[in-house]
Write a protein that holds these residues in place. Sequence first.
Motif, PDB file in Angstrom:
ATOM      1  N   THR A 608       0.828  -1.202   0.000  1.00 56.25           N
ATOM      2  CA  THR A 608       0.000   0.000   0.000  1.00 56.25           C
ATOM      3  C   THR A 608       0.864   1.254   0.000  1.00 56.25           C
ATOM      4  OG1 THR A 608      -1.795  -1.117   1.182  1.00 56.25           O
ATOM      5  CG2 THR A 608      -1.779   1.285   1.264  1.00 56.25           C
ATOM      6  N   ALA A 609       0.460   2.231  -0.784  1.00 60.61           N
ATOM      7  CA  ALA A 609       1.146   3.524  -0.838  1.00 60.61           C
ATOM      8  C   ALA A 609       0.161   4.623  -0.453  1.00 60.61           C
ATOM      9  CB  ALA A 609       1.700   3.782  -2.238  1.00 60.61           C
ATOM     10  N   VAL A 610       0.625   5.562   0.368  1.00 58.96           N
ATOM     11  CA  VAL A 610      -0.193   6.705   0.784  1.00 58.96           C
ATOM     12  C   VAL A 610       0.602   7.976   0.546  1.00 58.96           C
ATOM     13  CG1 VAL A 610      -1.377   7.860   2.692  1.00 58.96           C
ATOM     14  CG2 VAL A 610      -1.405   5.360   2.548  1.00 58.96           C
ATOM     15  N   SER A 611      -0.007   8.933  -0.132  1.00 59.93           N
ATOM     16  CA  SER A 611       0.661  10.207  -0.402  1.00 59.93           C
ATOM     17  C   SER A 611      -0.133  11.357   0.198  1.00 59.93           C
ATOM     18  CB  SER A 611       0.810  10.428  -1.912  1.00 59.93           C
ATOM     19  OG  SER A 611      -0.462  10.578  -2.523  1.00 59.93           O
ATOM     20  N   MET A 612       0.556  12.467   0.418  1.00 59.34           N
ATOM     21  CA  MET A 612      -0.079  13.680   0.941  1.00 59.34           C
ATOM     22  C   MET A 612       0.602  14.881   0.295  1.00 59.34           C
ATOM     23  SD  MET A 612      -0.332  14.964   4.910  1.00 59.34           S
ATOM     24  CE  MET A 612      -1.049  16.561   5.323  1.00 59.34           C
ATOM     25  N   PHE A 613      -0.197  15.857  -0.122  1.00 55.03           N
ATOM     26  CA  PHE A 613       0.349  17.064  -0.738  1.00 55.03           C
ATOM     27  C   PHE A 613      -0.704  18.156  -0.685  1.00 55.03           C
ATOM     28  CE2 PHE A 613      -1.511  14.322  -3.962  1.00 55.03           C
ATOM     29  CZ  PHE A 613      -2.337  15.176  -4.696  1.00 55.03           C
ATOM     30  N   ARG A 614      -0.302  19.353  -1.080  1.00 56.56           N
ATOM     31  CA  ARG A 614      -1.235  20.481  -1.178  1.00 56.56           C
ATOM     32  C   ARG A 614      -1.185  21.045  -2.588  1.00 56.56           C
ATOM     33  NH1 ARG A 614       0.022  25.158   2.310  1.00 56.56           N
ATOM     34  NH2 ARG A 614      -2.047  25.869   1.688  1.00 56.56           N
ATOM     35  N   MET A 615      -2.356  21.183  -3.192  1.00 56.50           N
ATOM     36  CA  MET A 615      -2.437  21.800  -4.522  1.00 56.50           C
ATOM     37  C   MET A 615      -3.844  22.333  -4.732  1.00 56.50           C
ATOM     38  SD  MET A 615      -1.709  20.267  -8.337  1.00 56.50           S
ATOM     39  CE  MET A 615       0.023  20.656  -8.459  1.00 56.50           C
ATOM     40  N   ASP A 616      -3.929  23.527  -5.276  1.00 57.14           N
ATOM     41  CA  ASP A 616      -5.219  24.136  -5.572  1.00 57.14           C
ATOM     42  C   ASP A 616      -6.027  23.213  -6.471  1.00 57.14           C
ATOM     43  OD1 ASP A 616      -7.379  25.707  -6.358  1.00 57.14           O
ATOM     44  OD2 ASP A 616      -6.198  27.541  -6.377  1.00 57.14           O
ATOM     45  N   ASP A 617      -7.280  22.969  -6.092  1.00 55.58           N
ATOM     46  CA  ASP A 617      -8.119  22.010  -6.805  1.00 55.58           C
ATOM     47  C   ASP A 617      -8.714  22.575  -8.094  1.00 55.58           C
ATOM     48  OD1 ASP A 617      -9.097  19.376  -6.817  1.00 55.58           O
ATOM     49  OD2 ASP A 617     -11.078  20.042  -6.172  1.00 55.58           O
ATOM     50  N   ASP A 618      -8.571  23.858  -8.323  1.00 55.93           N
ATOM     51  CA  ASP A 618      -9.139  24.472  -9.519  1.00 55.93           C
ATOM     52  C   ASP A 618      -8.238  24.174 -10.720  1.00 55.93           C
ATOM     53  OD1 ASP A 618     -10.296  25.952 -11.489  1.00 55.93           O
ATOM     54  OD2 ASP A 618     -10.320  27.851 -10.392  1.00 55.93           O
ATOM     55  N   GLU A 619      -8.628  23.178 -11.501  1.00 58.70           N
ATOM     56  CA  GLU A 619      -7.797  22.725 -12.607  1.00 58.70           C
ATOM     57  C   GLU A 619      -7.807  23.689 -13.792  1.00 58.70           C
ATOM     58  OE1 GLU A 619      -9.031  18.791 -13.527  1.00 58.70           O
ATOM     59  OE2 GLU A 619      -8.567  18.009 -11.553  1.00 58.70           O
ATOM     60  N   THR A 620      -8.683  24.691 -13.743  1.00 61.42           N
ATOM     61  CA  THR A 620      -8.705  25.659 -14.844  1.00 61.42           C
ATOM     62  C   THR A 620      -7.627  26.724 -14.677  1.00 61.42           C
ATOM     63  OG1 THR A 620     -10.315  27.102 -13.727  1.00 61.42           O
ATOM     64  CG2 THR A 620     -11.188  25.316 -15.097  1.00 61.42           C
ATOM     65  N   LYS A 621      -7.038  26.808 -13.487  1.00 61.95           N
ATOM     66  CA  LYS A 621      -5.996  27.800 -13.254  1.00 61.95           C
ATOM     67  C   LYS A 621      -4.706  27.384 -13.942  1.00 61.95           C
ATOM     68  CE  LYS A 621      -7.609  29.634  -8.805  1.00 61.95           C
ATOM     69  NZ  LYS A 621      -7.264  29.860  -7.379  1.00 61.95           N
ATOM     70  N   LYS A 622      -4.012  28.367 -14.483  1.00 64.24           N
ATOM     71  CA  LYS A 622      -2.737  28.090 -15.128  1.00 64.24           C
ATOM     72  C   LYS A 622      -1.624  28.045 -14.078  1.00 64.24           C
ATOM     73  CE  LYS A 622      -3.977  30.303 -19.526  1.00 64.24           C
ATOM     74  NZ  LYS A 622      -3.618  31.373 -20.491  1.00 64.24           N
ATOM     75  N   ASP A 623      -0.608  27.254 -14.380  1.00 71.64           N
ATOM     76  CA  ASP A 623       0.601  27.199 -13.552  1.00 71.64           C
ATOM     77  C   ASP A 623       0.291  26.880 -12.092  1.00 71.64           C
ATOM     78  OD1 ASP A 623       2.078  27.958 -15.829  1.00 71.64           O
ATOM     79  OD2 ASP A 623       1.695  30.063 -15.425  1.00 71.64           O
ATOM     80  N   ARG A 624      -0.599  25.913 -11.866  1.00 79.10           N
ATOM     81  CA  ARG A 624      -0.812  25.474 -10.480  1.00 79.10           C
ATOM     82  C   ARG A 624       0.465  24.843  -9.955  1.00 79.10           C
ATOM     83  NH1 ARG A 624      -5.174  21.378  -9.586  1.00 79.10           N
ATOM     84  NH2 ARG A 624      -4.383  20.505 -11.509  1.00 79.10           N
TER      85      ARG A 624
END
Length: 792
Positions: A608-624
């Motif tokens: 099992t692999a578990v990951s954690m991160f932070r990223m803006d969920d708005d995929e329409t934004k450029k250069d997330r």
Amino acid sequence: MPSWRLVSGLCLGFLGLMMGAAGLAYALVVPPEVQSLAKAQNNVYYWDDNTQMVATGGSVNRQEIDYAQIPEAMRNAVISAENKSFESDRGIDPMGIARAFWNMARGGETQGGSTITQQYVKNSMLSQDQTLSRKVKELFITLKVGETRGKKEVMAGYLNVSYYGRNASGLQAAARTYYGKDAEKLNASECAFLATLLKGASYYDPAGAPDVDRVNATAAKNLERAKKRWSWILDEEVKDGRLSAAKRATFTEFPMPDPPKKDAKLGGQTGYLVDLATKYFLAHNDEGVTEKELAQGGYEIHTTFSKKKVSELEKSIKKVYDAKIDPEKRPDKDTHVEFGGASVDTKTGAIIATYGGQDATQHYTNNADATGAQVGSTFKPFVLAAAMEHGKRDPDGGEEQTDSERTPVSPKSIYNGDNKLKINQYNGQVWQNKEGKEWLQTNDGDHDYGDITLRYAMQESANSPYVQLGMDVGTDKVKEAAVKAGLRDDEYMADSNFPSFSIGTSSPSAIRMAGAYSTFATSGKQREPFSVTEVKHRGDVIYQHDAVTKQAFPSRVADNVTDVLKNVVENGTGTPAQIPGRDVAGKTGTTDGNKSAWFVGYTPQISTAVSMFRMDDDETKKDREFLEMYGTGGEKSIHGASFPAQIWQDYMTDAVKGTKVVNFPKPEPIGERLYGGGAVSPSPTPSPTPSPSESSKEPTPSATPSSPTASPSETCAPLDWECRNNQDGGTTDGNGNGNGNGNEGTTDGSTDGGTDTGATDGGTDTGTTEGTTEGTTEGEENGRGGIFGGGG
């Protein structure tokens, strides 16, 4: 010799016979009914126990409309783009086919070789088989339809049965899907975009279709393609007199469609599971079933997903999220927090559970699939595997060396673990980048370890030994080991030609990481992760999974990796992942800038692999971009040993409950004890070699242990601290668990040595609970939590 009259007569007779047969065939052709073949049905997805997961697609995605409800602008757009002679041809356009071929040969923008009538026939009355018989049948039916049905009926039929992507069949469904309006309210610009989709929605939908083609169908590439063709169609309409130049001039801005919406019944984890299974089937079926055909429904897809384990994984992640993540309390730290997870059956490769995000109808990126989150130190086992299999290169040899020219590496090999270690090439020359800058490798917490074994470096997650080891072996060999274990050599596998590749700058998916670690769990046997066992179409089996097993690594290489990773969980940064009564092996991973954290681990049965991160969920934004996690969840920083390992342990405790207790195989000795990265080789005096299961622990040169007293029967090398610890534990290693950060242990190693271990991937958890034996001459070495501080 036959006379010319005889030959001519035979030829004319044969030609007449063929024409007669063709005429008879044409006369006898009865076009099939559209409704009986083009009507979409549901697809049904099943759990691994053959109970129904969800029925989706088909009936809700098609609504026929009359010709009068089709905007004139839509008719004009498809005629200019697809078949300029539509209103005058008989269904077949030989000149159009020749023109399409010529334009394609020149590399220019092409019209389809098939007429609108042909496409209507193919989409609504025939299969998509690319066979001669199907094409001949298409020709005759097209001619018959062209003669017997009016242009309005053909145009309406074509637009009503065509596939526009996003499971939308027919213009009305497409208008609702892409613009949230009825078809009759579309303007000319929107119509030109929808006509663009008829060339192939997977490559012209601005939302992208990475499930179909992760390289060429990205959102950015699709948007560029769509804009170009949209503009071309409008220009063609002007040339054809179907749109005024003045009106065309008003369409300067691309009519960006709405982002995709998910069906409510695909909420939670269901949508992610359906997407995974769909993508897998489309990529692996031998029948050539396309996305378009699948959208018409009638398929039964039997998956590998366990409803119970999917629920358990989701519950474990939700428990941590609800307890620790508070966007209202810490809006600058706890917003955009994402978790991903995947669980694989080590014996088969079946994906038994995934976690893609909080809700597939709101968060569209599947976090169990590739997200771009770097894996950090969870990549180090591939470095060790490459070193044990291929060996360290001879510094006096060429850059390319065979295995026979190399020296196999043992986990007992000693490397320098200092912070800001100057990294060398395999031949001893200082590594420099293109700008001539040297590489100084840091450790987590800027900790100096001194000369330590690779086993201990893995335990404490020290970076500098593994970066230098990767250079000694060759990062190409490291990449090769990762791919053999099960990672893909794709855009998520970063360029390997630089030192930090060995400590996880690449970003494979959680599914791939779980699958790759299961290769170690099965003594080197690699099995591709899969999500579909069987597919039926209208009752007939059209696909069955065929298991393929490869021996990726020699068993003693894989078993030694497992033994080293087992030690990580028992004594190092992975202690939070311990499952009482079970063998567990695993590795923490944290990246520079604290932008992602991982725990990947396995028992003999489940990886099992578990990951954690932070990223803006708005995929329409450029250069997330990935955001830092300093302060997230109220923690100073996020490490693999914190939330990811806690989630892993909570989920896996339930996942293995009730299964047979199985232990990992005992590894055979492998390789030689080498010295690298500036580690000082002791004078050649005999020293015993401990068994592979013993912990490897070495103090830094600055840490001055009590002088050990060798027994009369053996003499220890100056830096062979394992040998010395075996002889005299109480004064040098019986300090319990607390000397790393808290220094709370006493010299007799009593009462667990305090509560601060100093290791555990940055110092967040206690070490083992075994350091309770008094520091006598037996020298119990159980309290190993971190006498030299935090790892990386």
